[in-house]
Every structure is written in C-alpha cells, then in structure tokens.
Scaffold this motif. Structure first.
Motif, PDB file in Angstrom:
ATOM      1  N   LEU A   1       0.831  -1.194   0.000  1.00  0.00           N
ATOM      2  CA  LEU A   1       0.000   0.000   0.000  1.00  0.00           C
ATOM      3  C   LEU A   1       0.869   1.249   0.000  1.00  0.00           C
ATOM      4  O   LEU A   1       1.949   1.287   0.585  1.00  0.00           O
ATOM      5  CB  LEU A   1      -0.903   0.003   1.233  1.00  0.00           C
ATOM      6  CG  LEU A   1      -1.921  -1.138   1.322  1.00  0.00           C
ATOM      7  CD1 LEU A   1      -2.702  -1.052   2.633  1.00  0.00           C
ATOM      8  CD2 LEU A   1      -2.868  -1.095   0.134  1.00  0.00           C
ATOM      9  N   ARG A   2       0.408   2.271  -0.650  1.00  0.00           N
ATOM     10  CA  ARG A   2       1.118   3.537  -0.704  1.00  0.00           C
ATOM     11  C   ARG A   2       0.214   4.655  -0.206  1.00  0.00           C
ATOM     12  O   ARG A   2      -0.981   4.658  -0.472  1.00  0.00           O
ATOM     13  CB  ARG A   2       1.557   3.857  -2.138  1.00  0.00           C
ATOM     14  CG  ARG A   2       2.596   2.892  -2.691  1.00  0.00           C
ATOM     15  CD  ARG A   2       3.001   3.313  -4.090  1.00  0.00           C
ATOM     16  NE  ARG A   2       4.012   2.426  -4.653  1.00  0.00           N
ATOM     17  CZ  ARG A   2       4.558   2.590  -5.853  1.00  0.00           C
ATOM     18  NH1 ARG A   2       4.166   3.609  -6.611  1.00  0.00           N
ATOM     19  NH2 ARG A   2       5.465   1.743  -6.293  1.00  0.00           N
ATOM     20  N   GLY A   3       0.807   5.591   0.495  1.00  0.00           N
ATOM     21  CA  GLY A   3       0.034   6.722   0.995  1.00  0.00           C
ATOM     22  C   GLY A   3      -0.347   7.668  -0.122  1.00  0.00           C
ATOM     23  O   GLY A   3       0.426   7.907  -1.041  1.00  0.00           O
ATOM     24  N   ALA A   4      -1.550   8.207  -0.046  1.00  0.00           N
ATOM     25  CA  ALA A   4      -2.038   9.151  -1.050  1.00  0.00           C
ATOM     26  C   ALA A   4      -1.848  10.594  -0.604  1.00  0.00           C
ATOM     27  O   ALA A   4      -2.339  11.520  -1.243  1.00  0.00           O
ATOM     28  CB  ALA A   4      -3.508   8.883  -1.335  1.00  0.00           C
ATOM     29  N   GLY A   5      -1.150  10.776   0.510  1.00  0.00           N
ATOM     30  CA  GLY A   5      -0.953  12.138   0.990  1.00  0.00           C
ATOM     31  C   GLY A   5      -1.954  12.500   2.061  1.00  0.00           C
ATOM     32  O   GLY A   5      -2.825  11.713   2.438  1.00  0.00           O
ATOM     33  N   THR A   6      -1.836  13.729   2.548  1.00  0.00           N
ATOM     34  CA  THR A   6      -2.709  14.203   3.609  1.00  0.00           C
ATOM     35  C   THR A   6      -4.118  14.427   3.093  1.00  0.00           C
ATOM     36  O   THR A   6      -4.316  15.037   2.035  1.00  0.00           O
ATOM     37  CB  THR A   6      -2.168  15.512   4.192  1.00  0.00           C
ATOM     38  OG1 THR A   6      -0.826  15.306   4.625  1.00  0.00           O
ATOM     39  CG2 THR A   6      -3.018  15.972   5.370  1.00  0.00           C
ATOM     40  N   THR A   7      -5.083  13.926   3.822  1.00  0.00           N
ATOM     41  CA  THR A   7      -6.484  14.129   3.455  1.00  0.00           C
ATOM     42  C   THR A   7      -6.907  15.535   3.838  1.00  0.00           C
ATOM     43  O   THR A   7      -6.735  15.945   4.989  1.00  0.00           O
ATOM     44  CB  THR A   7      -7.395  13.114   4.177  1.00  0.00           C
ATOM     45  OG1 THR A   7      -6.977  11.795   3.838  1.00  0.00           O
ATOM     46  CG2 THR A   7      -8.848  13.320   3.775  1.00  0.00           C
TER      47      THR A   7
END
Length: 265
Positions: free
Chosen positions: A31-37
């Motif tokens: 899994l990879r982070g999509a950045g700050t929500t």
C-alpha cells in the motif's frame, strides 16, 4: 456446454497473475500513501440575519398549459393533427402577438406558404417531431416555427388529453438548436459573449401536467472574446406563452431586427 470454473479457482488464478505481474515490474504490491487528506469544510452561510424576499424578483413562466381550440385529434392520435392547423390556431388565439401591429406579424403572411401550392422556402414551420415526453406511452408533438420579423423561434409541445389537443410547453427564444433527451427538451441559445451559450431545460412535471422549466445554464463552448455587439435578447415565454435523439434546429437566421422584449436570464 463446459462447466463453469468454481469462483475460488478463478480468484486464485487472478491473484497468481497479479503477483507475477508485480514481480516482473519490481513492485512488491504494498500500500502507498495518497498524501494528507484535506479537512472537510462545511458551507458558510452568509448574512444569516438578511430578511428573506417575500416575492420573486421577476415573473417567469415555469410551465404553460392550454387547450388548443378548433383543432380536432382524429382517433386521439396526435400524428393525425395537421401542424399548420396548430400554428394557425395559436395565431388566431393571440391577435396581440400576430396582428398587423404585433411583434410576430410577419409569421402570418408566411404561413400561407405552408399550404399546398405555397412557396415552402417561405414557410416558417419547421419539421415536426413525435416522441413521448409525458410518459403516458403515446407520442407527443414538438413543433418549431420562426417568429418573423424577429430572429426568434417558437418552441411548442402538445399532447392529447380527453380527446383534446393540449399545449404543454410554449417558449420563444433566439434558438441555436433544440434537443430531445428522454422526457426533457433542451434549448440552446446564443449568449452575449462569444464562446458561450445558454441551455434551458424543460421536463415533464406530473403535478402541473406540463413541461416545466428545470434548469438554465451558461456554458463555455469554445474559445472566444467579448463581442462588441451583443446578440439579440430573447423574449419572455408566451402564455395564452437523450441514446442520441433527433434535434430541432432552425435554419440560419436572416439579418432581421431583434424583438424589443427580453426575458430575464
């Protein structure tokens, strides 16, 4: 017929294929982070103490309904109605609009050319279209005719109720084209800035038993710049005033003087 493979076997095969693809690409498949929500922000209500308006800013006919007098419907089949008779019935019912001093007086003379033996090039009546817009399973009639000497086009929709012809939409505008989409009718009109146009949508309203005004959009259609001369403004609706679907498009408008009245946008 060969037996369908068990769903578990299909799932195992799919996982193996994905794993092989990931290995070949050097990707572990993690899994990879999509950045700050971003933080959700609720709508800000402006001027909560503002006194509500008690009446609309301007009148606008959201629906029109009227029985057409003097036009019979053979066998309750709207296809048996002569469109020329329908337009002439409107002319007779609205002498203020179509009389010698009316805004659309030029239409009256040209309607004579819609009859057999007349000059069809002068006839203001456009091709009629038949489609069920009311949802009763029967075809309704959509008419368009030019409103001379202005550059406007009349758009009308008729249905049959109780053995009578009933008008359920009546609108006049400077028309680029008209489209039927499902049970909606969409009018396209020129805007006062090049590269933009108005699109007005009318839909069947069972409560009012008429085609009701639903949406008015101001859309960018291509590159353009501010026009030096604004296009003629449309007049208010007269009140006695989509698989791909066929369109009603008026022919190129001649250079004619615009109507003096304008409808709000």
């Amino acid at each position: 017929m060969p037996a369908r493979p068990p769903r578990t076997a299909l799932a195992v095969a799919a996982v193996a294929l994905l794993a092989a693809s990931a290995t070949a690409c050097g990707d572990t498949g993690g899994l990879r982070g999509a950045g700050t929500t971003p933080t959700a922000v609720s709508p800000a209500r402006l001027w909560p103490d503002l006194r509500p308006a008690s009446s609309p800013a301007y009148p606008y006919d959201v629906a029109t309904r009227a029985t057409v007098k003097g036009v019979a419907v053979p066998g309750d089949d709207i296809r048996g109605v002569d469109p020329v008779d329908v337009v002439e019935a409107e002319i007779a019912a609205h002498p203020g609009d179509y009389g010698s001093k009316g805004a659309f007086h030029g239409t009256v003379d040209r309607m004579r050319d819609c009859r057999p033996g007349g000059n069809r090039d002068r006839c203001p009546l456009l091709k009629p279209y038949y489609r069920d817009l009311t949802g009763d399973g029967r075809a309704d009639l959509t008419l368009g005719f030019r409103l001379y000497p202005t550059n406007q086009t009349a758009v009308r929709v008729y249905t049959v109720e109780g053995h009578r012809l009933v008008q359920v939409l009546a609108d006049n505008d400077a028309i680029i084209g008209v489209e039927l989409a499902g049970r909606a009718l969409i009018e396209r009109s020129p805007a006062d800035i090049s590269g933009y146009e108005y699109r007005t949508t009318w839909v069947w309203d069972p409560g009012q038993r008429a085609m009701a005004f639903s949406r008015d959009e101001y859309l960018h259609t291509g590159g353009g710049r501010h026009s030096r001369k604004p296009s003629p403004a449309p007049s208010p609706s007269v009140a006695p005033s989509a698989s791909p679907s066929p369109s009603l498009s008026s022919p190129p408008a001649p250079s004619l003087s615009p109507s003096s009245s304008a409808s709000p946008r």
